[in-house]
Enzyme design. Structure first.
Site, short mmCIF file in Angstrom:
data_model
loop_
_atom_site.label_atom_id
_atom_site.label_comp_id
_atom_site.label_asym_id
_atom_site.label_seq_id
_atom_site.Cartn_x
_atom_site.Cartn_y
_atom_site.Cartn_z
N GLY A 49 -0.31 8.14 6.07
CA GLY A 49 0.95 7.97 5.35
C GLY A 49 1.42 9.15 4.51
N ASP A 108 0.50 8.25 -0.14
CA ASP A 108 1.90 7.83 0.02
C ASP A 108 2.31 6.81 -1.02
OD1 ASP A 108 0.26 5.86 1.11
OD2 ASP A 108 1.32 5.71 3.01
N ASP A 111 -0.32 0.53 -4.27
CA ASP A 111 0.05 -0.89 -4.17
C ASP A 111 -1.05 -1.72 -4.85
OD1 ASP A 111 1.01 -3.36 -3.42
OD2 ASP A 111 0.73 -3.08 -1.27
N PHE A 160 8.23 -4.09 0.85
CA PHE A 160 7.56 -3.30 1.88
C PHE A 160 8.53 -2.23 2.37
CE2 PHE A 160 5.63 -2.17 5.90
CZ PHE A 160 4.28 -2.11 5.52
P1 IMP Z 1 -3.31 -0.04 -1.67
O1 IMP Z 1 -4.68 0.29 -1.18
O2 IMP Z 1 -3.01 -1.51 -1.61
O3 IMP Z 1 -2.95 0.58 -3.01
O4 IMP Z 1 -2.26 0.50 -0.63
C1 IMP Z 1 -2.25 1.77 -0.23
C2 IMP Z 1 -1.97 1.89 1.24
O5 IMP Z 1 -1.38 0.73 1.82
C3 IMP Z 1 -0.95 2.98 1.39
O6 IMP Z 1 -1.58 4.22 1.56
C4 IMP Z 1 -0.16 2.56 2.60
O7 IMP Z 1 -0.76 3.05 3.77
C5 IMP Z 1 -0.24 1.06 2.60
N1 IMP Z 1 0.98 0.45 2.00
C6 IMP Z 1 1.08 -0.20 0.81
N2 IMP Z 1 2.33 -0.63 0.59
C7 IMP Z 1 3.06 -0.22 1.65
C8 IMP Z 1 4.46 -0.35 1.99
O8 IMP Z 1 5.31 -0.89 1.26
N3 IMP Z 1 4.82 0.19 3.20
C9 IMP Z 1 3.95 0.82 4.02
N4 IMP Z 1 2.66 0.96 3.74
C10 IMP Z 1 2.20 0.45 2.55
MG MG Z 2 -2.02 4.99 3.76
#
Ligand code: IMP
Ligand code: MG
Length: 189
Positions: A49, A108, A111, A160
């Site tokens: 990403g 990227d 979340d 998203f």
């Molecule tokens: P986390 O581990 O939940 O913080 O999310 C991080 C990863 O989840 C990011 O590097 C993205 O690859 C994916 N991700 C989280 N939210 C989104 C979104 O809204 N769109 C696309 N990919 C997302």
């Molecule tokens: Mg990612």
């Protein structure tokens, strides 16, 4: 692909302007590290990403640096919420010993924080001289806002998003703007 776009959240011009500002701050901080002591500046982009963000960011950083990629999966296939993060060893080129490196992690989006938590723990175990994190997007939800990062380009609502490197089921990364998708795209997923 254009027909799947619901609305543009952040357009390419706004991204460019924000990156000019952000890169200036990062360049100052990293240059200070480089002149203040020992060590290489090493950027650690999280695949896949961060690739577009990385490409645009590093061309605004006029400093000597290395790039060492890490690959972390958290959203298998058509999932739109995190399923727990794991490192893909084969696609990860992080040296075992980082005791001569100032690390800047580039991701990227923040979340759930699972990805960056795992990345930071892994890097810390390798004893970097310093460790900073930089994300293009941060969702304004407690899990993301309470996670400590050094640089954030944009805070966005809990939606998203795709484009500018971000994907849904590995598509839409090549959209130049950050957008939301129409509901029909997720139907049946
Ligand atoms: P986390 O581990 O939940 O913080 O999310 C991080 C990863 O989840 C990011 O590097 C993205 O690859 C994916 N991700 C989280 N939210 C989104 C979104 O809204 N769109 C696309 N990919 C997302
Ligand atoms: Mg990612």
């Amino acid at each position: 692909m254009q027909a799947d776009i619901d609305r543009v959240l952040i357009d390419r011009q706004a991204i460019g302007r924000r990156l000019d500002e952000l890169a200036k701050t990062i360049a100052e901080d990293l240059s200070a590290e480089a002149t203040g002591g020992h060590g290489e500046i090493t950027l650690v982009p999280i695949l896949t990403g961060s690739i577009i963000f990385l490409a645009d960011l590093i061309r605004r950083l006029p400093i000597r640096m290395q790039i060492r990629v890490m690959s972390v999966t958290s959203y298998p296939g058509t999932a739109t919420s995190s399923r727990g993060a794991s490192i893909e060893a084969q696609l990860t080129k992080l040296p075992e010993d980082l005791s001569n490196n100032h690390i800047l992690v580039v991701d990227d989006i923040l979340d759930s924080g699972n990805t960056l938590r795992l990345v930071n723990e892994t890097i810390k175990q390798r004893n970097p001289v310093s460790l900073r994190t930089c994300v293009l997007l941060r969702k304004t939800i407690p899990s993301a806002m309470s996670f400590e990062v050094d640089y954030v380009a944009f805070d966005i609502p809990d939606e998203f998003v795709v484009g500018y490197g971000l994907d849904y089921n590995d598509y839409y990364r090549n959209l130049p703007d950050i957008v939301t998708l129409k509901k029909h795209v997720y139907a049946g997923a």
